[in-house]
Design a protein around this motif. Structure first.
Motif, PDB file in Angstrom:
ATOM      1  N   ILE A  77       0.824  -1.063  -0.016  1.00 28.75           N
ATOM      2  CA  ILE A  77      -0.012   0.083  -0.121  1.00 28.75           C
ATOM      3  C   ILE A  77       0.981   1.284  -0.142  1.00 28.75           C
ATOM      4  N   PHE A  78       0.555   2.348  -1.037  1.00 29.20           N
ATOM      5  CA  PHE A  78       1.505   3.586  -1.109  1.00 29.20           C
ATOM      6  C   PHE A  78       0.387   4.583  -1.007  1.00 29.20           C
ATOM      7  N   GLU A  79       1.071   5.718  -0.518  1.00 32.33           N
ATOM      8  CA  GLU A  79       0.327   6.878  -0.641  1.00 32.33           C
ATOM      9  C   GLU A  79       1.169   7.987  -0.841  1.00 32.33           C
ATOM     10  N   GLY A  80       0.853   8.912  -1.878  1.00 38.95           N
ATOM     11  CA  GLY A  80       1.825  10.031  -2.156  1.00 38.95           C
ATOM     12  C   GLY A  80       1.291  10.684  -3.468  1.00 38.95           C
ATOM     13  N   VAL A  81       2.106  11.554  -4.039  1.00 34.01           N
ATOM     14  CA  VAL A  81       1.785  12.169  -5.262  1.00 34.01           C
ATOM     15  C   VAL A  81       2.389  11.533  -6.358  1.00 34.01           C
ATOM     16  N   LEU A  82       1.226  11.464  -7.235  1.00 37.19           N
ATOM     17  CA  LEU A  82       1.714  10.906  -8.568  1.00 37.19           C
ATOM     18  C   LEU A  82       2.448  11.805  -9.299  1.00 37.19           C
ATOM     19  N   SER A  83       3.719  11.514  -9.580  1.00 33.65           N
ATOM     20  CA  SER A  83       4.836  12.348 -10.222  1.00 33.65           C
ATOM     21  C   SER A  83       5.031  12.163 -11.639  1.00 33.65           C
ATOM     22  N   ALA A  84       4.612  10.764 -12.159  1.00 32.30           N
ATOM     23  CA  ALA A  84       4.752  10.576 -13.718  1.00 32.30           C
ATOM     24  C   ALA A  84       4.195   9.066 -13.959  1.00 32.30           C
ATOM     25  N   PHE A  85       3.967   9.263 -15.128  1.00 35.37           N
ATOM     26  CA  PHE A  85       3.056   7.856 -15.655  1.00 35.37           C
ATOM     27  C   PHE A  85       3.649   7.795 -17.079  1.00 35.37           C
ATOM     28  N   ASP A  86       4.184   6.716 -17.663  1.00 36.28           N
ATOM     29  CA  ASP A  86       4.443   6.688 -19.058  1.00 36.28           C
ATOM     30  C   ASP A  86       3.835   5.582 -19.814  1.00 36.28           C
ATOM     31  N   GLY A  87       2.913   5.068 -19.062  1.00 31.22           N
ATOM     32  CA  GLY A  87       2.033   3.637 -19.693  1.00 31.22           C
ATOM     33  C   GLY A  87       2.508   2.535 -19.277  1.00 31.22           C
ATOM     34  N   GLN A  88       3.691   2.299 -18.557  1.00 29.31           N
ATOM     35  CA  GLN A  88       4.248   1.208 -17.910  1.00 29.31           C
ATOM     36  C   GLN A  88       4.757   1.389 -16.568  1.00 29.31           C
ATOM     37  N   THR A  89       5.258   2.461 -16.042  1.00 26.64           N
ATOM     38  CA  THR A  89       5.550   2.520 -14.787  1.00 26.64           C
ATOM     39  C   THR A  89       4.957   4.066 -14.105  1.00 26.64           C
ATOM     40  N   ILE A  90       4.830   3.784 -13.042  1.00 21.50           N
ATOM     41  CA  ILE A  90       3.927   4.932 -12.215  1.00 21.50           C
ATOM     42  C   ILE A  90       5.074   5.451 -11.090  1.00 21.50           C
ATOM     43  N   GLY A  91       5.424   6.640 -11.141  1.00 24.05           N
ATOM     44  CA  GLY A  91       6.389   7.218 -10.337  1.00 24.05           C
ATOM     45  C   GLY A  91       5.600   8.130  -9.127  1.00 24.05           C
ATOM     46  N   LEU A  92       5.854   7.749  -8.181  1.00 23.65           N
ATOM     47  CA  LEU A  92       5.026   8.237  -6.726  1.00 23.65           C
ATOM     48  C   LEU A  92       6.054   8.540  -5.832  1.00 23.65           C
ATOM     49  N   ASP A  93       5.761  10.189  -5.496  1.00 20.52           N
ATOM     50  CA  ASP A  93       6.533  10.513  -4.378  1.00 20.52           C
ATOM     51  C   ASP A  93       5.829  10.301  -3.158  1.00 20.52           C
ATOM     52  N   VAL A  94       6.372   9.525  -2.073  1.00 22.12           N
ATOM     53  CA  VAL A  94       6.029   9.205  -0.653  1.00 22.12           C
ATOM     54  C   VAL A  94       7.066   9.698   0.270  1.00 22.12           C
ATOM     55  N   LYS A  95       6.530   9.880   1.489  1.00 24.37           N
ATOM     56  CA  LYS A  95       7.594  10.232   2.540  1.00 24.37           C
ATOM     57  C   LYS A  95       7.610   8.942   3.363  1.00 24.37           C
ATOM     58  N   VAL A  96       8.853   8.869   3.592  1.00 26.59           N
ATOM     59  CA  VAL A  96       9.350   7.579   4.410  1.00 26.59           C
ATOM     60  C   VAL A  96      10.277   8.298   5.664  1.00 26.59           C
ATOM     61  N   LYS A  97       9.448   8.145   6.872  1.00 30.21           N
ATOM     62  CA  LYS A  97      10.273   8.740   7.651  1.00 30.21           C
ATOM     63  C   LYS A  97      10.557  10.088   7.878  1.00 30.21           C
ATOM     64  N   GLY A  98       9.624  10.917   7.272  1.00 29.47           N
ATOM     65  CA  GLY A  98       9.717  12.297   7.109  1.00 29.47           C
ATOM     66  C   GLY A  98      10.371  12.903   5.652  1.00 29.47           C
ATOM     67  N   ARG A  99      10.917  11.863   5.020  1.00 26.76           N
ATOM     68  CA  ARG A  99      11.858  12.139   4.009  1.00 26.76           C
ATOM     69  C   ARG A  99      11.121  11.913   2.657  1.00 26.76           C
ATOM     70  N   LYS A 100      11.223  12.742   1.656  1.00 25.70           N
ATOM     71  CA  LYS A 100      10.475  12.458   0.408  1.00 25.70           C
ATOM     72  C   LYS A 100      11.395  11.324  -0.394  1.00 25.70           C
ATOM     73  N   LYS A 101      10.666  10.610  -0.972  1.00 26.69           N
ATOM     74  CA  LYS A 101      11.317   9.407  -1.784  1.00 26.69           C
ATOM     75  C   LYS A 101      10.526   9.339  -2.799  1.00 26.69           C
ATOM     76  N   ASN A 102      11.072   8.800  -4.305  1.00 26.41           N
ATOM     77  CA  ASN A 102      10.376   8.589  -5.415  1.00 26.41           C
ATOM     78  C   ASN A 102      10.414   7.135  -5.555  1.00 26.41           C
ATOM     79  N   ILE A 103       9.293   6.479  -5.741  1.00 27.52           N
ATOM     80  CA  ILE A 103       9.140   5.224  -5.950  1.00 27.52           C
ATOM     81  C   ILE A 103       8.600   4.880  -7.307  1.00 27.52           C
TER      82      ILE A 103
END
Length: 156
Positions: A113-139
Motif C-alpha cells: 500500500i502506497f500513498e503519495g503524489v503521482l509524479s509520472a506515468f509513461d504507460g508502463q511505470t508509475i512514479g510516486l513521491d512518498v514520505k518515508v520517515k519524514g523524507r521524500k522518496k520517489n518510488i
C-alpha cells in the motif's frame, strides 16, 4: 467485466457521449437481498444532480428496452466522488500531481500500500513521491502490478 456491465457500458456510451460525459466505472453488485447497478460518470467541470438524473432517466429507458438483467435491481447514477478510482491509463495521466492511494498485487520494497503524489506515468511505470520517515522518496511501481488505485483526499 461481467456480461451485465458490458451491456450497460454499450448502452450508456452513446448517452454519455451526447451529454459530454465520461463513463468512469460500472458496478453490478448484490448487497443483502438487493441488487445494485451503479454507474459512475464525470466531466472536467464535475457532474451535478441534474447530470445524474438525466443519465439515469435515459439509461433506465434503454435498460427497459434491452432488459439485460432478469431480476429487480436499483439503478444508481452518481459522480465517482473526491476519491475517484483510477482504472484506465488516461485516469493516471490526469492524476499527475495529485495525491493517490495505490495497492499492489505483490509487495514492492516490502510494501503493498502506497500513498503519495503521482509524479509520472509513461504507460508502463508509475512514479510516486512518498514520505518515508519524514523524507521524500520517489518510488517506481510497474503499472501491471497495481491492484487498485484512487485519488486520496488529504487534509492539511
Amino acid at each position: 467485466m461481467s456480461k451485465v456491465t458490458e451491456v450497460v457500458s454499450e448502452l450508456a456510451g452513446p448517452i454519455l457521449q451526447e451529454l459530454g460525459l465520461e463513463l468512469v466505472d460500472i458496478e453490478y453488485v448484490k448487497e443483502g437481498k438487493s441488487w445494485f447497478l451503479r454507474v459512475y460518470i464525470d466531466k472536467e467541470s464535475g457532474v451535478d444532480i441534474e447530470d445524474c438524473g438525466l443519465v439515469s432517466e435515459r439509461l433506465s429507458e434503454k435498460l427497459d428496452e434491452v432488459d439485460p438483467i432478469p431480476h429487480s435491481y436499483f439503478l444508481e447514477v452518481s459522480s465517482p466522488g473526491a476519491e475517484r478510482p483510477l482504472k484506465k491509463a488516461k485516469d493516471f495521466e490526469m492524476a499527475i500531481g495529485k495525491n493517490v492511494l495505490l495497492k499492489t498485487y505483490e509487495p514492492i520494497d516490502g510494501e503493498k500500500i502506497f500513498e503519495g503524489v503521482l509524479s509520472a506515468f509513461d504507460g508502463q511505470t508509475i512514479g510516486l513521491d512518498v514520505k518515508v520517515k519524514g523524507r521524500k522518496k520517489n518510488i517506481e511501481i510497474p503499472y501491471e502490478k497495481v491492484a487498485n488505485a484512487r485519488l486520496a483526499v488529504t487534509f492539511s
